[in-house]
Design a protein around this motif. Structure first.
Motif, PDB file in Angstrom:
ATOM      1  N   THR A 155       0.851  -1.196   0.000  1.00 17.41           N
ATOM      2  CA  THR A 155       0.000   0.000   0.000  1.00 17.41           C
ATOM      3  C   THR A 155       0.879   1.237   0.000  1.00 17.41           C
ATOM      4  O   THR A 155       1.724   1.406   0.886  1.00 17.41           O
ATOM      5  CB  THR A 155      -0.924   0.009   1.231  1.00 17.41           C
ATOM      6  OG1 THR A 155      -1.774  -1.140   1.205  1.00 17.41           O
ATOM      7  CG2 THR A 155      -1.800   1.255   1.229  1.00 17.41           C
ATOM      8  N   TYR A 157       0.988   5.649  -1.201  1.00 21.55           N
ATOM      9  CA  TYR A 157       0.252   6.838  -1.646  1.00 21.55           C
ATOM     10  C   TYR A 157       1.273   7.892  -2.062  1.00 21.55           C
ATOM     11  O   TYR A 157       2.420   7.908  -1.591  1.00 21.55           O
ATOM     12  CB  TYR A 157      -0.671   7.381  -0.554  1.00 21.55           C
ATOM     13  CG  TYR A 157       0.026   8.006   0.632  1.00 21.55           C
ATOM     14  CD1 TYR A 157       0.262   9.378   0.688  1.00 21.55           C
ATOM     15  CD2 TYR A 157       0.458   7.222   1.705  1.00 21.55           C
ATOM     16  CE1 TYR A 157       0.903   9.957   1.775  1.00 21.55           C
ATOM     17  CE2 TYR A 157       1.107   7.789   2.789  1.00 21.55           C
ATOM     18  CZ  TYR A 157       1.323   9.151   2.811  1.00 21.55           C
ATOM     19  OH  TYR A 157       1.961   9.717   3.883  1.00 21.55           O
ATOM     20  N   ILE A 166      -3.550   6.591  -4.560  1.00 15.84           N
ATOM     21  CA  ILE A 166      -3.487   5.561  -3.518  1.00 15.84           C
ATOM     22  C   ILE A 166      -3.425   4.215  -4.224  1.00 15.84           C
ATOM     23  O   ILE A 166      -4.349   3.850  -4.955  1.00 15.84           O
ATOM     24  CB  ILE A 166      -4.708   5.632  -2.587  1.00 15.84           C
ATOM     25  CG1 ILE A 166      -4.834   7.029  -1.967  1.00 15.84           C
ATOM     26  CG2 ILE A 166      -4.601   4.573  -1.491  1.00 15.84           C
ATOM     27  CD1 ILE A 166      -6.063   7.200  -1.101  1.00 15.84           C
ATOM     28  N   LEU A 215      -6.939   6.893   4.253  1.00 16.68           N
ATOM     29  CA  LEU A 215      -5.587   6.433   4.506  1.00 16.68           C
ATOM     30  C   LEU A 215      -5.512   6.078   5.985  1.00 16.68           C
ATOM     31  O   LEU A 215      -5.556   6.964   6.842  1.00 16.68           O
ATOM     32  CB  LEU A 215      -4.565   7.527   4.169  1.00 16.68           C
ATOM     33  CG  LEU A 215      -4.383   7.867   2.683  1.00 16.68           C
ATOM     34  CD1 LEU A 215      -3.479   9.086   2.534  1.00 16.68           C
ATOM     35  CD2 LEU A 215      -3.800   6.687   1.935  1.00 16.68           C
TER      36      LEU A 215
END
Length: 517
Positions: A155, A157, A166, A215
């Motif tokens: 993950t 961003y 993202i 987030l």
């Protein structure tokens, strides 16, 4: 209320036209985008091409998602992108504590199976020995930890000049492109355990999306800094200086004392109604059945519902603070889970002042909101009326809340449709808002700025047609409707025409919605 299918339904649009049928459900008050044709016209001496049917491309969503997986198909976006190449982006990861949150997913699957089929789960547990349980734990705990670590590792961003990207997914990759100029609000929330760990969750409200992108989790300081940077870029600051702008200054307007909040919850009719049902219903059941277990099975859920409703609201609305800043009104609240929300400027579609019966002696009101593209719905849980009106003036500049004498009641023949309750309805149309009141015990006054009206409808069923009555519905960009009920038929027809004209003029003269304007 008579719906459109039960009688006539006439619609007056904001451009002055009148149509039949319900309004467009997803309308928002943004003007459509007009893009020039990128293909030049063919020279005159070229043989004309065969005629082809033209199909208009739909307006792109505000959050573009591209994904890849085992299936076929790709998602792409159109238009020019001034963002730097992907290789030059600086991608960041979430806080290292995030794997602990996501590691619970495999455990949740097992718990869900056990809850879905408890008998089968109990039989399987009785067959397991201590050795089997230890082996299962030895496999489950590392597997859960590995899953949490891998989902955190994959993950990322990144913030570009025009969007927030993202990228998530372990097996199936998903990339969300969130345009900064479409961001409506950015909220920072801290659940109880997150507050202990010093992390926070960032939630983004974007026009055209049904749910918030988030987030979770970032460091508390990092979340605040990222929020300030995104708002600065959305406001038009240069990328090289946006991170230096910092959090916009705020000036506190009011704070709801915990004692006032507790008293207001005790004076809420829903709480006393549930407690009254908890006292009456078990008593009747005892007289009918003389069965103690039946009485307890009925009384305990009712008492628990009353307590949970009041306690839940007290915990969620504890220490409610409203502050004013260039990026909108900021709201901080919560006893266990702390939330930092923002009411975006210019996106408020409707303001409601709710006045329960037991609050009127103290002149308290509750202020609720309908915000386009945002789930924030409460501005003030409880406040004196004069203070609430001052805060409403901050949300809707230039708006004066109409008082009781300024709200015209329906004609007396409306009592044939709604005996006694017709007295709770009222209507006032000022230069700034369309104001409609409804409710006798729990009064609610809805204020809709003329510039936020998407369409106006008039409905009239057979019985109301005979009484020369009609309802006028005003639809807003938040997919909500405010209704002026039981109006005289001629008054309603004139209101339909005049409100469409006021809405058209208000939208033309309204200033643009802009962060930090």
């Amino acid at each position: 209320m008579t719906g459109p299918g039960a009688g006539e339904d006439t619609t007056g649009r904001a451009d002055g036209t009148r149509t039949s049928g319900p309004p467009s459900p997803g309308a928002i008050d943004d003007a459509p985008l007009h893009m020039p044709n990128p293909h030049p016209a063919e020279p005159p001496n070229r043989t004309p091409a065969p005629t082809a049917r033209t199909v208009e491309a739909p307006e792109p969503d505000d959050t573009t998602t591209t994904g890849t997986g085992t299936g076929t198909g790709t998602g792409t976006g159109t238009g020019t992108d001034a963002s730097p190449p992907v290789d030059d982006l600086v991608e960041r990861r979430l806080h290292p504590v995030t794997p602990l949150r996501r590691a619970w997913a495999p455990v949740a699957v097992i718990v869900g199976w056990a809850v879905h089929d408890p008998d089968q789960a109990q039989r399987q547990l009785t067959r397991l020995t201590t050795t089997h349980l230890l082996i299962g734990l030895a496999v489950l705990i590392p597997a859960a930890a590995l899953y949490g670590f891998l989902t955190w590792w994959f993950t990322h961003y990144a913030v570009t000049d025009t969007e927030l990207r993202i990228r998530t997914g372990l097996l199936f990759r998903r990339t969300a492109h969130i345009r900064l100029d479409r961001i409506q609000a950015i909220d920072v929330t801290q659940p109880l355990l997150a507050r202990v760990a010093g992390v926070a969750k960032l939630k983004l409200d974007v026009i055209g999306t049904g749910k918030k992108d988030e987030l979770a989790f970032l460091g508390a300081d990092e979340a605040s800094a990222l929020r300030a940077e995104l708002l600065a870029r959305a406001a038009g600051f240069a990328p090289e200086t946006a991170h230096e702008v910092g959090e916009a200054p705020a000036r506190q307007l009011l704070r709801v004392p915990p004692g006032v909040l507790a008293v207001s919850l005790l004076l809420t009719g829903a709480t006393w109604g549930t407690l009254l049902a908890a006292a009456v219903v078990p008593t009747l059941l005892w007289l009918a059945t003389h069965n103690l277990w039946t009485v307890l099975a009925t009384a305990l859920p009712l008492v628990g519902a009353a307590g949970a409703r009041s306690a839940g609201r007290f915990v969620g609305e504890y220490d409610w603070t409203v502050a004013e800043s260039p990026d909108g009104l900021r709201i901080d609240h919560g006893l266990l889970d702390r939330a930092h929300e923002t009411v975006p400027p210019g996106r408020v579609q409707t303001v409601r002042l709710v006045e329960p019966l037991l609050w009127r002696r103290r002149r308290w009101v509750r202020v609720e909101l309908d915000v386009a593209g945002s789930s924030n719905s409460v501005l003030l849980p409880v406040a004196p009326r004069d203070v609430a009106e001052a805060v409403v003036a901050r949300v809707l500049p230039g708006v004066v809340v109409p008082t009781g004498p300024e709200l015209s009641r329906p004609p007396r023949r409306a009592a044939r449709c709604r005996p006694l309750w017709w007295r709770g309805h009222g209507l006032a149309v000022t230069d700034a808002v369309f104001a409609a009141r409804y409710g006798l015990l729990r009064r609610s006054l809805a204020l809709v700025p003329h510039a936020k009206v998407q369409s106006v409808r008039l409905t009239q069923g057979p019985w109301r047609r005979a009484l020369r009555l009609a309802d006028v519905h005003v639809d807003t960009g938040a997919n909500k409707t405010v209704t002026a009920r039981l109006r005289d038929a001629e008054e309603a027809a004139e209101l339909l025409r005049s409100q469409a004209e006021r809405s058209r003029t208000g939208r033309r003269d309204a200033p643009p919605d802009r962060w930090m304007a």
